[in-house]
Design an enzyme around this catalytic site. Structure first.
Site: not given
Length: 429
Positions: A205, A274
């Site tokens: 990501d 995260h």
């Protein structure tokens, strides 16, 4: 400098018998026989033509297995641990742990590196391709088609990690065009490009921001510097609150001049980085962008998205606009579904996406139609979660940068790092 030979060396050279020069074999046509010394005929060997090394196409469509036939993919940027963790680099015990991790098919770094290399090559092409005048759908499809081709998409084995985010201006995250979207990129826009790739559920990501207006270059610089600060601070046994403090301090040291006014750059307080689990984009730990008291520590073997968002406004986003992003809840409740269409749609979601995020265009692509009622039913039942666009106030500009870090036993690997994360526009002027 030439060195003179000694007399005995010269003598040896004179006495040495002349060496016969090896004759190079000539290439013959297949099946041609030539006479040997004894009159017999022998078949000469044909030289094998050299294989051409595969190169990436434009637009990118060459699968990574052709570019890396050995199956070994590039390592990301290696950073040695600092302070109390510096001993890990030379520890024999940790080296052993590293080798064991490499041999574990569930942990192997090679899957992550393969996804990261796909991301690097696609985003490098996308940075050159994206320009004002293009539609959001055109840009999204360019990125997604490249990702599918390079990762050599194969069901849930490997493919797109989540919908391509193309959030504009005050919209910070979670916008991807739905079917029929007519938005076109403009010269004055600030565009966040956030897309993911996965191999066997290992998601990479990473995100960057583009602008074609000098006005907001300092905003981009602030947010990228904050991401880099978070990457530097992160490590095994580091408290999440310490990473957050470094991000906030860095970002708030910047200002942007807009229309003669000096505006502070603020971290968006209700967004965060995260941890990531297999087939699950949010793994349970959050790296907030402002100071807090979270004493949770990063742990060996964990995998984090250090993701920062900055704003010229209040530093807070709200849900706004038509939803495009969805994901099945990992621990979704077993609820009896009354709608036949909802049952059918859930089967499609399980088969095509599992717990990976998806968007409405992806449902269109696999042949689903007239599914909004069924999709909303799954959301209402808590089986699927919706992720509407997250927006600042109108007139505010936002930016985003993001990198993936892998906390290996001996070193920290920034798997998504590449040489293409220059600031500002898609091309140098």
């Amino acid at each position: 400098m030439p060195v003179e030979a000694k007399p005995e060396e010269e003598l040896e050279k004179k006495e040495a018998p002349p060496q016969e020069e090896e004759e190079e074999e000539e290439e013959d046509e297949p099946g041609v026989l030539t006479p040997g010394a004894d009159g017999a005929k022998k078949k000469k060997k044909k030289k094998k033509p050299k294989k051409k090394k595969a190169t990436q196409s434009d637009p990118p469509r060459v699968g990574l297995s052709k570019l890396f036939p050995s199956g070994v993919y590039p390592t990301g940027e290696i950073c040695e641990y600092k302070d109390n963790n510096s001993w890990r680099t030379t520890s024999e015990e940790k080296r052993y742990d590293e080798r064991m991790a490499m041999e574990d098919p569930e942990v192997t770094y090679n899957n992550i590196r393969r996804a990261a290399e796909v991301h690097r090559q696609v985003r490098q092409a996308a940075r050159k391709f994206i320009n004002p005048g293009q539609s959001m759908t055109e840009i999204a499809e360019y990125i997604e088609n490249g990702t599918r081709a390079l990762v050599e998409e194969n069901g849930l084995e490997c493919g797109i990690g989540f919908p391509t985010g193309l959030s504009l201006n005050n919209c910070a995250a979670h916008y991807s065009p739905n079917a029929g979207d007519t938005i076109v990129l403009k010269q004055e826009d600030v565009l966040k490009v956030d897309f993911g790739v996965h191999v066997k559920g290992r998601i990479v990501d990473s995100a960057f921001t583009l602008t074609w207006d000098h006005t907001y270059e300092k905003l981009l610089e602030a947010v990228q510097a904050a991401t880099n600060a978070g990457v530097r601070e992160a490590g095994i046994d580091v408290r999440l609150c310490d990473v957050s403090a470094a991000i906030q301090e860095t970002m708030e040291s910047y200002e942007v001049e807009v229309g003669g006014k000096i505006l502070p750059v603020k971290p968006i307080a209700n967004l965060s980085g995260h941890s990531i689990n297999r087939y699950q984009i949010h793994g349970g730990k959050s790296v907030q962008l402002v100071k807090n008291n979270d004493q949770t520590k990063m742990e060996e073997g964990e995998y984090f998205a250090i993701e920062t968002f900055g704003s010229t406004g209040r530093g807070h986003v709200v849900e706004e606009g038509e939803c495009s992003h969805y994901a099945k809840v990992a621990d979704a409740p077993h609820v009896p579904l009354r709608l036949t269409s909802a049952k059918s749609l859930l089967k499609t979601i399980n088969k095509e996406f599992g717990t990976l995020p998806f968007c409405r265009r992806y449902l269109d692509r696999v042949g689903e139609s007239k599914y909004l009622l069924a999709l909303n039913n799954l959301v209402n039942q808590g089986i699927v979660r919706d992720y509407p666009p997250l927006c600042e106030a109108k007139g505010v500009m936002t930016a985003q940068f993001e990198h993936m870090i892998l906390l290996r036993p001996t070193v920290k690997e920034v798997v998504s790092r590449g040489n293409d994360y220059r600031l500002g526009r898609t091309r140098d002027r």
